[in-house]
Motif scaffolding. Structure first.
Motif, PDB file in Angstrom:
ATOM      1  N   ASP A   5      12.875  12.948 -52.160  1.00  7.49           N
ATOM      2  CA  ASP A   5      13.616  14.198 -52.383  1.00  7.49           C
ATOM      3  C   ASP A   5      14.057  14.305 -53.840  1.00  7.49           C
ATOM      4  OD1 ASP A   5      13.342  15.028 -49.785  1.00  7.49           O
ATOM      5  OD2 ASP A   5      15.259  14.183 -49.116  1.00  7.49           O
ATOM      6  N   GLU A   6      14.520  13.173 -54.417  1.00  7.57           N
ATOM      7  CA  GLU A   6      14.919  13.174 -55.827  1.00  7.57           C
ATOM      8  C   GLU A   6      13.724  13.482 -56.736  1.00  7.57           C
ATOM      9  OE1 GLU A   6      16.655   9.416 -56.654  1.00  7.57           O
ATOM     10  OE2 GLU A   6      18.290   9.632 -55.193  1.00  7.57           O
ATOM     11  N   LYS A  59      11.086  15.217 -55.939  1.00  7.89           N
ATOM     12  CA  LYS A  59      10.754  16.626 -55.788  1.00  7.89           C
ATOM     13  C   LYS A  59      11.701  17.488 -56.621  1.00  7.89           C
ATOM     14  CE  LYS A  59      10.012  20.190 -52.260  1.00  7.89           C
ATOM     15  NZ  LYS A  59      10.015  20.469 -50.806  1.00  7.89           N
ATOM     16  N   THR A  60      12.972  17.130 -56.626  1.00  8.29           N
ATOM     17  CA  THR A  60      13.959  17.898 -57.404  1.00  8.29           C
ATOM     18  C   THR A  60      13.643  17.814 -58.895  1.00  8.29           C
ATOM     19  OG1 THR A  60      15.679  17.495 -55.736  1.00  8.29           O
ATOM     20  CG2 THR A  60      16.399  18.118 -57.945  1.00  8.29           C
ATOM     21  N   ALA A  69      12.733   8.024 -48.411  1.00  7.35           N
ATOM     22  CA  ALA A  69      12.691   9.469 -48.163  1.00  7.35           C
ATOM     23  C   ALA A  69      13.651  10.186 -49.101  1.00  7.35           C
ATOM     24  CB  ALA A  69      13.046   9.757 -46.714  1.00  7.35           C
ATOM     25  N   ASN A  70      14.817   9.599 -49.313  1.00  9.67           N
ATOM     26  CA  ASN A  70      15.775  10.183 -50.258  1.00  9.67           C
ATOM     27  C   ASN A  70      15.220  10.157 -51.687  1.00  9.67           C
ATOM     28  OD1 ASN A  70      17.670  10.680 -48.233  1.00  9.67           O
ATOM     29  ND2 ASN A  70      18.673   8.687 -48.482  1.00  9.67           N
ATOM     30  N   GLN A  71      14.509   9.076 -52.016  1.00 12.21           N
ATOM     31  CA  GLN A  71      13.920   8.996 -53.348  1.00 12.21           C
ATOM     32  C   GLN A  71      12.846  10.059 -53.547  1.00 12.21           C
ATOM     33  OE1 GLN A  71      12.542   5.002 -53.991  1.00 12.21           O
ATOM     34  NE2 GLN A  71      14.595   4.173 -54.293  1.00 12.21           N
ATOM     35  N   GLU A 112       5.172  16.756 -48.542  1.00 12.80           N
ATOM     36  CA  GLU A 112       5.775  16.388 -49.827  1.00 12.80           C
ATOM     37  C   GLU A 112       4.708  15.979 -50.848  1.00 12.80           C
ATOM     38  OE1 GLU A 112       8.845  16.815 -50.432  1.00 12.80           O
ATOM     39  OE2 GLU A 112       9.552  17.199 -48.401  1.00 12.80           O
TER      40      GLU A 112
END
Length: 592
Positions: A122-123, A125-126, A118-120, A38
């Motif tokens: 992903d956000e 990256k989006t 980890a969810n953050q 990431e």
């Protein structure tokens, strides 16, 4: 100010993010699954975006889509840095020296934080992917033009000012005239150094007009920030009556022709071996241009003279070497400032109505002896149909807002902004950060460079001391006349600096436009920051008309603030526990 629309703070935003992504690639986090993949993706994308931001920094003008994209990227960079700091704070790897039981315990304690962060990621990256798609969809790389608009350079107007309007330069002019007319036979060079708008061009032109007729040939050329050298040499050739070259020619062609002419003047009848020339090179920005220009000046030992003007003291020293002379421009005295100011409006100070004098002196104080600023402000006031005290007070308090569209003001700010736009990228965030300090405040050098380092503005290579690098940033701003140095009580060591009021106006407007720094000093500015995403907040307590403190209650997300400065007897003192990522805290109750 069409040519000054771009505000460059991107380096101060993106650099810390990229540095922290590099940290995440280090050994401390190597066991975190999926993190390296990431981080590598973010590094690649953000470096590409940073390259485009740098290109935007150099543009004369950006279209609305490019401006919006740039603003979104800066805000996204701040958000990414917040998430990374949060990640590092909660999810660090356990020390290898501890036992397996302790490692397992730490893993369980941070499990929820790992999932949340980890969810953050992903956000993040989006968002980065969406920004990259917008960049491609709107073809932002192709839409940016570095030379899209060409404006009339207001410095040119200084060449045509009537001598009767010039105040306070007689002594400086006479000093340079005496230098130019002495009997020394060797080629001599002088550099006139000073702040943008202080009158270097006007002074040089006065000398040029007075002594030019004493030389066999003369020329006066201006150098742009990005000089087109063939065009510059063509200007010299044209003024010397030598024709011009096509822009397709080789650079050495006009150089050789100029050297030959200046070394030995040729006429139709004979070769004249004794030939004096007088050349002025106005507004030189860097040494690269000078290395080429100086090739045209042969040392013919015939009392020839070259004068250059520059805002950069390092350039002046390098150009002059051991044999040249440096003349530091002096601001106008109080007496000359008043003469210029009141002469423009009323004809003389004696003709100024008594009720307008207090406001006039306050405006003059703001101009701080800067001729261009004085003339500009006087012109604004002279154009007012009704000369009322309240009207002048209003103008004094709102020079940088309501009257920003006035052509005289635009001319002045354009000249000031040229110095800002010419700063190296690493200095621009440092310069805008000076907006953290109030008007007329003496800024301690040690305090300032500490804050620059804490903010992440200073880059040091391996083996370099970060404090030495930060001090070199300070010195470079001094050399470029962007800050005015102040000395210790023995007048030997530079202990701090001041910011010219007009440059502070420029800084504050740029900070506001790009959300670089938020200043709260009255109820109106309180309203402007409510609910806003703020990274750097300055709160200055002011007194109302009845000598009551202005109550300040600010509703902002304190967790996002990196730098907080409070001056005066503020009614708003937040709990420090609310700040998650504080870098700089400055409390100064001695301001009022």
């Amino acid at each position: 100010m069409a040519a000054a629309a771009v505000v460059t703070v991107s380096m101060g935003v993106m650099k810390p993010v990229l540095a922290k992504l590099t940290t995440l690639m280090g050994d401390e986090y190597k066991k975190l699954k999926g993190l390296r993949k990431e981080v590598t993706f973010l590094q690649h994308e953000l470096r590409g975006m940073d390259a485009l931001l740098e290109k935007m920094d150099l543009a004369d003008e950006l279209d609305p889509q490019a401006k919006n994209w740039r603003k979104d990227i800066i805000e996204m960079s701040y958000d990414i840095e917040d998430r990374i700091d949060d990640f590092m704070q909660h999810v660090g790897e356990a020390d290898n020296r501890v036992g397996n039981l302790q490692k397992a315990s730490q893993y369980l304690k941070t499990f929820k934080d790992r999932r949340r962060l980890a969810n953050q990621f992903d956000e993040i990256k989006t968002k980065v992917m969406e920004a990259s798609e917008r960049r491609k969809r709107h073809m932002l790389d192709q839409s940016i033009s570095i030379t899209a608009h060409v404006a009339v350079d207001p410095r040119l107007l200084a060449l045509y000012k009537e001598s009767v309007s010039l105040v306070g330069i007689d002594a400086q002019r006479n000093e340079i005239v005496n230098w130019a007319m002495d009997k020394g036979q060797q080629l001599k060079l002088m550099a006139i150094v000073g702040f943008g708008g202080i009158g270097k061009t006007t002074l040089a032109n006065e000398v040029y007009s007075e002594v030019g007729r004493e030389f066999d040939c003369k020329a006066f050329v201006s150098v742009s920030q990005k000089p087109e050298m063939i065009g510059l040499f063509n200007s010299l050739l044209s003024q010397l009556g030598l024709g011009t070259y096509s822009h397709a020619c080789q650079l050495q062609d006009p150089i050789n022709k100029l050297r030959e002419h200046l070394l030995n003047k040729r006429c139709e009848v004979q070769l004249i071996p004794f030939y004096r020339y007088f050349i002025i090179i106005d507004d030189l920005w860097d040494m690269r241009a000078w290395y080429v220009i100086q090739c045209t000046f042969p040392p013919n030992n015939q009392c020839s003279r070259v004068i250059l003007t520059t805002r950069n003291e390092d350039v002046a020293r390098s150009c002059c070497g051991n044999h040249g002379c440096i003349h530091n421009m002096k601001p106008l005295s109080d007496q000359d400032s008043r003469k210029l100011f009141f002469g423009r409006i009323f004809g003389s100070e004696n003709d100024c109505p008594s009720q307008l004098r207090k406001a006039s002196y306050e405006i003059l104080k703001k101009c701080d002896g800067l001729p261009l600023a004085i003339i500009t402000m006087a012109s604004l006031l002279a154009c007012q149909q009704m000369r009322l005290e309240g009207q002048w007070e209003y103008i004094h308090n709102s020079l940088a807002t309501k009257f920003a569209t006035n052509s005289n003001y635009e001319e002045m700010m354009y000249i000031l902004d040229l110095s800002y736009k010419n700063l190296p990228r690493h200095l621009k965030a440092c310069f805008l950060y000076l907006g953290s300090y109030p008007e007329d405040h003496e800024i301690g050098k040690v305090e300032l460079i500490r804050r620059w380092v804490a903010e992440g503005f200073v880059s040091n290579s391996v083996g370099e001391d970060v404090w030495d690098v930060a001090e070199s940033y300070f010195n470079e701003l001094v050399n470029r006349s962007m800050i005015q140095p102040s000395y210790d009580r023995y007048n030997i060591r530079i202990s701090g600096c001041r910011v010219h009021d007009m440059l502070l106006e420029l800084i504050v407007s740029r900070c506001k436009e790009d959300n670089f720094l938020s200043l709260v000093n009255d109820p109106q500015t309180v309203a402007e920051v409510q609910g806003k995403v703020i990274r750097r907040l300055n709160v200055v307590s002011l007194r109302g008309t009845e000598d009551d403190d202005v109550a300040i209650t600010i509703a902002v997300n304190l967790a996002q603030i990196r730098s907080l400065s409070i001056r005066g007897q503020s009614n708003w003192i937040p709990s420090l526990l609310e700040f998650k990522f504080m870098r700089v805290l400055s409390l100064d109750i001695s301001f009022l």
